[in-house]
Write a protein that holds these residues in place. Structure first.
Motif, PDB file in Angstrom:
ATOM      1  N   GLU A 118       0.833  -1.214   0.000  1.00 16.53           N
ATOM      2  CA  GLU A 118       0.000   0.000   0.000  1.00 16.53           C
ATOM      3  C   GLU A 118       0.864   1.259   0.000  1.00 16.53           C
ATOM      4  O   GLU A 118       0.552   2.232  -0.698  1.00 16.53           O
ATOM      5  CB  GLU A 118      -0.931  -0.007   1.229  1.00 16.53           C
ATOM      6  N   GLY A 119       1.947   1.230   0.773  1.00 19.34           N
ATOM      7  CA  GLY A 119       2.828   2.394   0.813  1.00 19.34           C
ATOM      8  C   GLY A 119       3.432   2.726  -0.534  1.00 19.34           C
ATOM      9  O   GLY A 119       3.630   3.900  -0.862  1.00 19.34           O
ATOM     10  N   LEU A 120       3.709   1.701  -1.329  1.00 15.07           N
ATOM     11  CA  LEU A 120       4.273   1.925  -2.666  1.00 15.07           C
ATOM     12  C   LEU A 120       3.224   2.505  -3.612  1.00 15.07           C
ATOM     13  O   LEU A 120       3.523   3.382  -4.418  1.00 15.07           O
ATOM     14  CB  LEU A 120       4.828   0.619  -3.233  1.00 15.07           C
ATOM     15  N   THR A 121       1.992   2.015  -3.513  1.00 17.71           N
ATOM     16  CA  THR A 121       0.944   2.503  -4.422  1.00 17.71           C
ATOM     17  C   THR A 121       0.582   3.950  -4.120  1.00 17.71           C
ATOM     18  O   THR A 121       0.103   4.665  -4.996  1.00 17.71           O
ATOM     19  CB  THR A 121      -0.323   1.628  -4.338  1.00 17.71           C
ATOM     20  N   GLN A 122       0.804   4.393  -2.894  1.00 11.76           N
ATOM     21  CA  GLN A 122       0.547   5.791  -2.558  1.00 11.76           C
ATOM     22  C   GLN A 122       1.626   6.711  -3.117  1.00 11.76           C
ATOM     23  O   GLN A 122       1.369   7.889  -3.375  1.00 11.76           O
ATOM     24  CB  GLN A 122       0.458   5.957  -1.034  1.00 11.76           C
ATOM     25  N   ARG A 123       2.819   6.180  -3.312  1.00 17.92           N
ATOM     26  CA  ARG A 123       3.957   6.999  -3.751  1.00 17.92           C
ATOM     27  C   ARG A 123       4.117   7.005  -5.275  1.00 17.92           C
ATOM     28  O   ARG A 123       4.517   8.007  -5.855  1.00 17.92           O
ATOM     29  CB  ARG A 123       5.242   6.484  -3.084  1.00 17.92           C
ATOM     30  N   PHE A 124       3.779   5.880  -5.908  1.00 12.44           N
ATOM     31  CA  PHE A 124       4.044   5.735  -7.338  1.00 12.44           C
ATOM     32  C   PHE A 124       2.754   5.693  -8.144  1.00 12.44           C
ATOM     33  O   PHE A 124       1.721   5.237  -7.660  1.00 12.44           O
ATOM     34  CB  PHE A 124       4.864   4.467  -7.612  1.00 12.44           C
ATOM     35  N   HIS A 125       2.866   6.139  -9.378  1.00 12.01           N
ATOM     36  CA  HIS A 125       1.712   6.127 -10.283  1.00 12.01           C
ATOM     37  C   HIS A 125       1.236   4.697 -10.536  1.00 12.01           C
ATOM     38  O   HIS A 125       0.036   4.435 -10.635  1.00 12.01           O
ATOM     39  CB  HIS A 125       2.106   6.798 -11.612  1.00 12.01           C
ATOM     40  N   ARG A 126       2.199   3.779 -10.653  1.00 14.08           N
ATOM     41  CA  ARG A 126       1.843   2.392 -10.924  1.00 14.08           C
ATOM     42  C   ARG A 126       2.857   1.464 -10.277  1.00 14.08           C
ATOM     43  O   ARG A 126       4.050   1.726 -10.319  1.00 14.08           O
ATOM     44  CB  ARG A 126       1.820   2.149 -12.436  1.00 14.08           C
ATOM     45  N   VAL A 127       2.369   0.388  -9.683  1.00 12.57           N
ATOM     46  CA  VAL A 127       3.234  -0.615  -9.055  1.00 12.57           C
ATOM     47  C   VAL A 127       2.922  -1.969  -9.676  1.00 12.57           C
ATOM     48  O   VAL A 127       1.757  -2.364  -9.770  1.00 12.57           O
ATOM     49  CB  VAL A 127       3.026  -0.671  -7.526  1.00 12.57           C
ATOM     50  N   ILE A 128       3.966  -2.676 -10.118  1.00 14.07           N
ATOM     51  CA  ILE A 128       3.806  -3.994 -10.741  1.00 14.07           C
ATOM     52  C   ILE A 128       4.576  -5.018  -9.918  1.00 14.07           C
ATOM     53  O   ILE A 128       5.776  -4.871  -9.706  1.00 14.07           O
ATOM     54  CB  ILE A 128       4.340  -3.993 -12.184  1.00 14.07           C
ATOM     55  N   ALA A 129       3.875  -6.026  -9.433  1.00 11.91           N
ATOM     56  CA  ALA A 129       4.522  -7.139  -8.733  1.00 11.91           C
ATOM     57  C   ALA A 129       4.212  -8.414  -9.514  1.00 11.91           C
ATOM     58  O   ALA A 129       3.070  -8.643  -9.897  1.00 11.91           O
ATOM     59  CB  ALA A 129       3.989  -7.246  -7.302  1.00 11.91           C
TER      60      ALA A 129
END
Length: 246
Positions: free
Chosen positions: A1-12
């Motif tokens: 969740e912390g990454l999705t708040q900082r970045f436009h898009r997160v891919i795992a």
């Protein structure tokens, strides 16, 4: 969740042989193939013209090193790397100490397929628990989640094939360590110092010696091989501090 708040898009993603991805058998699992799959995924998502921040762990560190090599050498189809953050991976074969079962499986020959069929939840959870810190052990439910992911598509039967990456790291050390040494991409390491696989201080001393231009975040003394699971807040803060530094 912390990454999705900082970045436009997160891919795992799950690599081939891992999680809920395909686990072909027989198959020659290689770091080169995994890197090509990442490049293919980025193209498939229409992101090949975007600069991408890579955040990796363990096996993923090696895939990221291969992606970095291709990027630095302008290989066709390579992804545009904006930054790279590594964590607790066997970056240097000389300071990497695989667990006994990993050694047996990767070099076991005809014995390996027998051992993979005998693997069960008890041995899996005991082996995995040994690389977590004493205060950060997974819950029984988390162990079952991990075991379920391993067992999906009979993944336990390909573990010996996947573990060939340890031998590949030795064979291609100059290529993959060289990619880190020569890069101009911002580089960072998040490290759990209780890791028996990449032990402190041996691993960290070599890392700082070979890669003096990299910044480093060392987490609390009791954090081990899986810092993103054992200290998710500390891990996230360390990563965001790195991202915000350039």
């Amino acid at each position: 969740e912390g990454l999705t708040q900082r970045f436009h898009r997160v891919i795992a993603l799950d690599f081939v042989g891992f999680g809920f991805s395909d686990k072909p058998r027989p198959h020659r699992y290689s770091i080169f193939e995994q890197a090509s799959i990442v490049e293919g995924l980025v193209r498939h998502l229409g992101l090949h013209h975007q600069r991408i921040n890579l955040l990796s762990h363990d096996y993923g560190d090696t895939v990221a090193q291969e992606l970095l090599h291709r990027y630095e050498h302008n290989k066709t189809g390579s992804i545009l790397i904006n930054s790279l953050c590594l964590s607790n991976g066997g970056i240097f074969p000389e300071t990497h100490y695989p667990r006994l079962i990993q050694k047996i499986l990767k070099d076991g020959g005809l014995l390996s397929p027998v051992i993979t069929r005998l693997m069960n939840f008890f041995f899996f959870s005991r082996g995995l628990g040994a690389v977590f810190g004493p205060y950060t052990q997974p819950s029984q439910a988390e162990y079952w989640d991990m075991w379920t992911a391993v067992r999906t598509n009979d993944g336990n039967l390909v573990v010996d094939s996947i573990l060939q990456y340890i031998n590949q790291r030795k064979k291609h050390r100059d290529r993959w360590v060289g990619a880190l040494k020569s890069t101009s991409v911002p580089l960072h390491l998040i490290y759990g110092p209780l890791d028996p696989v990449n032990p402190h201080p041996e691993f960290l001393q070599l890392y700082k010696k070979v890669l003096p231009m990299s910044t480093v975040s060392v987490l609390d003394d009791h954090i081990s091989h899986y810092p993103q699971l054992e200290d998710p807040t500390g891990f996230l803060n360390a990563y965001l501090n790195f991202i915000n530094s350039f």
